[in-house]
Design an enzyme around this catalytic site. Structure first.
Site, mmCIF file in Angstrom:
data_model
loop_
_atom_site.group_PDB
_atom_site.id
_atom_site.type_symbol
_atom_site.label_atom_id
_atom_site.label_comp_id
_atom_site.label_asym_id
_atom_site.label_seq_id
_atom_site.Cartn_x
_atom_site.Cartn_y
_atom_site.Cartn_z
ATOM 1 C CD GLN A 51 -51.933 51.737 118.781
ATOM 2 O OE1 GLN A 51 -51.790 52.944 118.640
ATOM 3 N NE2 GLN A 51 -51.395 50.860 117.936
ATOM 4 C CG HIS A 84 -47.441 54.449 119.987
ATOM 5 N ND1 HIS A 84 -46.691 54.970 118.963
ATOM 6 C CD2 HIS A 84 -48.346 53.620 119.409
ATOM 7 C CE1 HIS A 84 -47.113 54.472 117.815
ATOM 8 N NE2 HIS A 84 -48.112 53.647 118.056
ATOM 9 C CD GLU A 115 -54.949 57.904 117.688
ATOM 10 O OE1 GLU A 115 -54.117 58.366 116.883
ATOM 11 O OE2 GLU A 115 -54.636 57.501 118.832
ATOM 12 C CG HIS A 116 -56.135 53.713 116.687
ATOM 13 N ND1 HIS A 116 -55.282 54.327 117.579
ATOM 14 C CD2 HIS A 116 -55.651 53.985 115.452
ATOM 15 C CE1 HIS A 116 -54.316 54.936 116.910
ATOM 16 N NE2 HIS A 116 -54.513 54.753 115.617
ATOM 17 C CG ASP A 160 -50.367 52.193 113.812
ATOM 18 O OD1 ASP A 160 -51.141 53.150 113.789
ATOM 19 O OD2 ASP A 160 -50.074 51.575 114.859
ATOM 20 C CG HIS A 212 -76.305 94.387 100.959
ATOM 21 N ND1 HIS A 212 -75.693 95.290 101.792
ATOM 22 C CD2 HIS A 212 -75.666 93.197 101.155
ATOM 23 C CE1 HIS A 212 -74.734 94.690 102.464
ATOM 24 N NE2 HIS A 212 -74.689 93.406 102.096
#
Length: 458
Positions: free
Chosen positions: A284, A287, A353-354, A387, A446
């Site tokens: 990761q 990235h 996230e992961h 992924d 109403h």
């Protein structure tokens, strides 16, 4: 994302500055845990917002003229219209490496099977004789999907965005990706090939905030290529300008999320294999220099062994400088805890996230986690699997937002429409309650709307 110059030998002698946060012996509240876990230093979005507002204004007021200027300024290409010709999309597929095509087809197949299984069923509830309330799931009519350029090419993002939209039953899908100077002003051919495999014919060579603006507001146009029609939902990752644009158009259109830079957390004990932990942290970190890689463990020995593995593996990885920057940033590091229970509390506070689980009885531990975008269980479920080929979706909440939001899925492209169907008798049975509540709220009209149906108006 910001690029970094790299060389194969840049990090051979460089130590990995992977910091330690020691929480052992401390009883901490959720507030304290959230403050203690590694996080990126927040960048001001004021400058980005001002620039994005200017881009949105230009696209809304000057349409394709503004898009052409932005393509020239940011991408170095000249455009008359950003629509990608159908021939270019098909040529990209024909020229695609057969191994890459086979990998894409397998990824699509698995993602499609999982997405089709996610679609919720409609519900009919009979509350009394003649009183039925239903909830029907209805797809949005049109979506715009953004696939970034930058440090890497992301055909997998085409798959992850398109497949759940198709499974939801969306009938109109447009895709945008930045124009590439080296490919005659078109998006990367691998992106176009992925679109072709999925049957997406409406593709635009538009990057950044201008792509989001084009989808949100539409662009007027005449002639053979015509306008860009506005969409109902915009999804897809991107840099700070894309995320800011999505935030600014939210409400005009639906969005998936304001996704930030990728992150991985690994909850591991003494049973974990240091080489696997290090490899997954690196996977990761490559990235982006701002990617987050976090190890949470109750084993000081494991933390030491992982550091040793990082020094070895970073030295031989292709994007070594980028990885070193990510691992040594404030968003990365080792969190030492007393035991597994505290480790789970730290992971829930971090809301990764992961999240990988590399502990004894990993499935049971995974079942105790509340906050994560996606959970990867055991030695043979790395984030890399998710992924590309797990069948799950890799568009996931970042920056702690997994505590309250979900990853991209079929329901992103669906709306729950409630249908109320009462007959006369069923309405009459609750008419008194309606009148009482309308009087209590000082909204007598109403109640009158019910009374008039039984000749009791006024």
């Amino acid at each position: 994302m910001t690029n970094s110059p790299e060389s194969p030998t840049a990090s051979l002698a460089a130590p990995v500055d992977f910091r330690t946060i020691d929480l052992r012996g401390r009883h901490m509240s959720l507030l304290e845990l959230r403050a203690a876990v590694p996080r990126a230093r927040h960048e001001t979005t004021a400058d980005a917002e001002a620039k994005v507002l200017d881009i949105i204004k230009g696209v809304r007021e000057r349409g394709f003229e503004a898009l052409a200027e932005l393509a020239s300024r940011f991408d170095g290409v000249e455009q008359t219209h950003p629509r990608v010709p159908a021939t270019a999309i098909q040529n990209a597929l024909q020229n695609l490496d057969p191994d890459v095509r086979a990998a894409m087809e397998e990824s699509i197949s698995r993602a499609r099977r999982f997405a089709e299984g996610q679609r919720p069923g409609n519900v009919d509830v009979e509350l009394a004789d003649g009183a039925v309330v239903s909830q029907n799931w209805v797809p949005v009519a049109r979506v715009g999907l953004y696939v970034p350029g930058g440090l890497a090419v992301y055909p997998s993002s085409v798959i992850m965005n398109v497949v759940p939209a198709l499974a939801a039953g969306v009938s109109s899908i447009a895709l945008a990706s930045p124009p590439q100077k080296e490919f005659d002003g078109l998006p990367h051919p691998t992106i176009l090939a992925a679109a072709a495999l999925l049957g997406i014919e409406e593709v635009y060579a538009i990057g950044g905030a201008q792509a989001i603006a084009s989808f949100a507001y539409g662009v007027e146009g005449e002639g053979e290529l015509g306008p860009i029609e506005p969409v109902d939902v915009v999804t897809g990752p991107g840099n700070i300008f894309v995320a800011t644009a999505k935030r600014l158009v939210k409400g005009v259109v639906g969005i998936d999320s304001e996704a930030g830079t990728t992150e991985i957390a690994i909850l591991a004990d003494a049973n974990a294999k240091p080489a696997l932990v290090a490899a997954d942290l690196i996977s990761q970190a490559e990235h982006d220099p701002k990617a987050a890689s976090v190890l949470v463990t109750d084993s000081e020995e494991l933390a030491y062994a992982v550091r040793s593995e990082l020094a070895l593996q970073v030295a031989s990885t292709k994007h070594s400088i980028r990885v070193l920057q990510a691992l040594s940033g404030p968003q990365s590091g080792v969190v030492l805890v007393d035991n597994l229970n505290q480790g789970i509390a730290v992971c829930d506070a971090y809301a990764a996230e992961h999240l990988e689980i590399m502990t004894a009885d990993a499935p049971a531990v995974a079942g105790r986690i509340r906050n994560a975008g996606a959970i990867f269980v055991g030695d043979y479920s790395p984030v890399s699997l998710g992924d590309y080929c797990a069948g799950s979706n890799h568009v996931l909440p970042t920056s702690g937002t997994a505590a309250f939001s979900s990853g991209l899925n079929v329901t992103t492209f669906l709306r729950a429409v409630q249908v109320i169907n009462y007959d006369r008798k069923a309405l009459e049975e609750v008419s008194g309650h309606i009148v009482s509540l309308s009087d209590a709220e000082d909204l007598p009209g109403h109640g009158d709307a019910v009374r008039i149906r039984f000749g009791e108006h006024g």
